[in-house]
Write a protein that holds these residues in place. Structure first.
Motif, PDB file in Angstrom:
ATOM      1  N   SER A 213       3.382   6.757  -5.612  1.00  0.00           N
ATOM      2  CA  SER A 213       2.361   6.052  -4.835  1.00  0.00           C
ATOM      3  C   SER A 213       1.058   6.819  -5.025  1.00  0.00           C
TER       4      SER A 213
ATOM      5  N   SER B 231       0.847  -1.189   0.000  1.00  0.00           N
ATOM      6  CA  SER B 231       0.000   0.000   0.000  1.00  0.00           C
ATOM      7  C   SER B 231       0.884   1.241   0.000  1.00  0.00           C
ATOM      8  N   PRO B 232       0.351   2.396  -0.481  1.00  0.00           N
ATOM      9  CA  PRO B 232       1.144   3.620  -0.502  1.00  0.00           C
ATOM     10  C   PRO B 232       1.697   4.003   0.867  1.00  0.00           C
ATOM     11  N   ARG B 233       0.970   3.672   1.924  1.00  0.00           N
ATOM     12  CA  ARG B 233       1.425   4.025   3.265  1.00  0.00           C
ATOM     13  C   ARG B 233       2.624   3.180   3.711  1.00  0.00           C
TER      14      ARG B 233
ATOM     15  N   GLU C 209      -2.547   8.190  -5.175  1.00  0.00           N
ATOM     16  CA  GLU C 209      -3.745   8.092  -4.353  1.00  0.00           C
ATOM     17  C   GLU C 209      -4.849   8.833  -5.084  1.00  0.00           C
TER      18      GLU C 209
ATOM     19  N   SER D   6       2.510  12.455  -3.748  1.00  0.00           N
ATOM     20  CA  SER D   6       2.441  11.229  -4.541  1.00  0.00           C
ATOM     21  C   SER D   6       3.044  11.416  -5.932  1.00  0.00           C
TER      22      SER D   6
END
Length: 194
Positions: free
Chosen positions: A47, A31-33, A49, A71
């Motif tokens: 990443s 995941s981006p996090r 979003e 991002s």
């Protein structure tokens, strides 16, 4: 031992050795996090979003662009909201060079020329005073000028810059992508850099 038995044995052994790697890959958090510190380790990775334009503007106007410097992505919506596009970008090298807030597209140019600002020339005295359009021009094939002086959304001939902190304040796209965006973005498009 027959050739089909040996082949089965080798394939079985290879599958057994690969299983721990496959399990680790399936269990990894992509995941981006979960991406490590973006300033230190990220290269050409964005990443993305999804962003909702309503969080930033009251209406779509003639069109809307949000440039997300975290991002490293540009979000575009046409005036009716029926066309949404997402593009990877380059972003300013430092927070000091990043201007955030609301602006708009005030003019557009195919084959832009480039005049480095005084601040750019102070940072890099080897920069030319002026550069004609062409393969060496850092503005790429198309440029859309913002109401903020010296800030643009433009292309780049150096594709290594996309996904990185590499500009002196502008938002850069692959030449093919800026050509596509240029064609659908009217002057007066509202822009927010976050």
């Amino acid at each position: 031992m027959g050739s089909s038995t040996r082949r089965s044995l080798l394939l079985g052994a290879a599958a057994t050795l690969a299983t721990p790697s496959l399990l680790r890959a399936q269990q990894a958090d992509y995941s981006p996090r979960a991406v490590p510190d973006p300033v230190e380790t990220r290269r050409n990775l964005s990443s993305f979003e999804r962003i909702d334009w309503r969080e930033h503007f009251e209406s779509l106007g003639v069109a809307t662009i949000i440039c997300d410097t975290t991002s490293r992505a540009l979000h575009f919506w046409n005036g009716t909201g029926t066309d949404y596009r997402l593009y990877p970008t380059s972003v300013p090298m430092t927070d000091e060079l990043t201007r955030r807030g609301y602006t708009e597209i005030v003019r557009k140019r195919v084959g832009p020329t480039w005049t480095p600002t005084q601040a750019m020339r102070e940072r890099d005295p080897t920069l030319p005073d002026f550069m004609e359009a062409g393969p060496g021009n850092p503005l790429g094939t198309h440029a859309m000028y913002l109401s903020w002086p010296a800030y643009l959304i433009h292309g780049t001939h150096d594709t290594r810059k996309i996904g990185r902190r590499s500009s002196s304040g502008c938002i850069g796209l692959y030449n093919e992508k800026i050509a596509e965006l240029f064609a659908i973005t009217p002057v007066g498009t509202q822009v927010r850099v976050i």
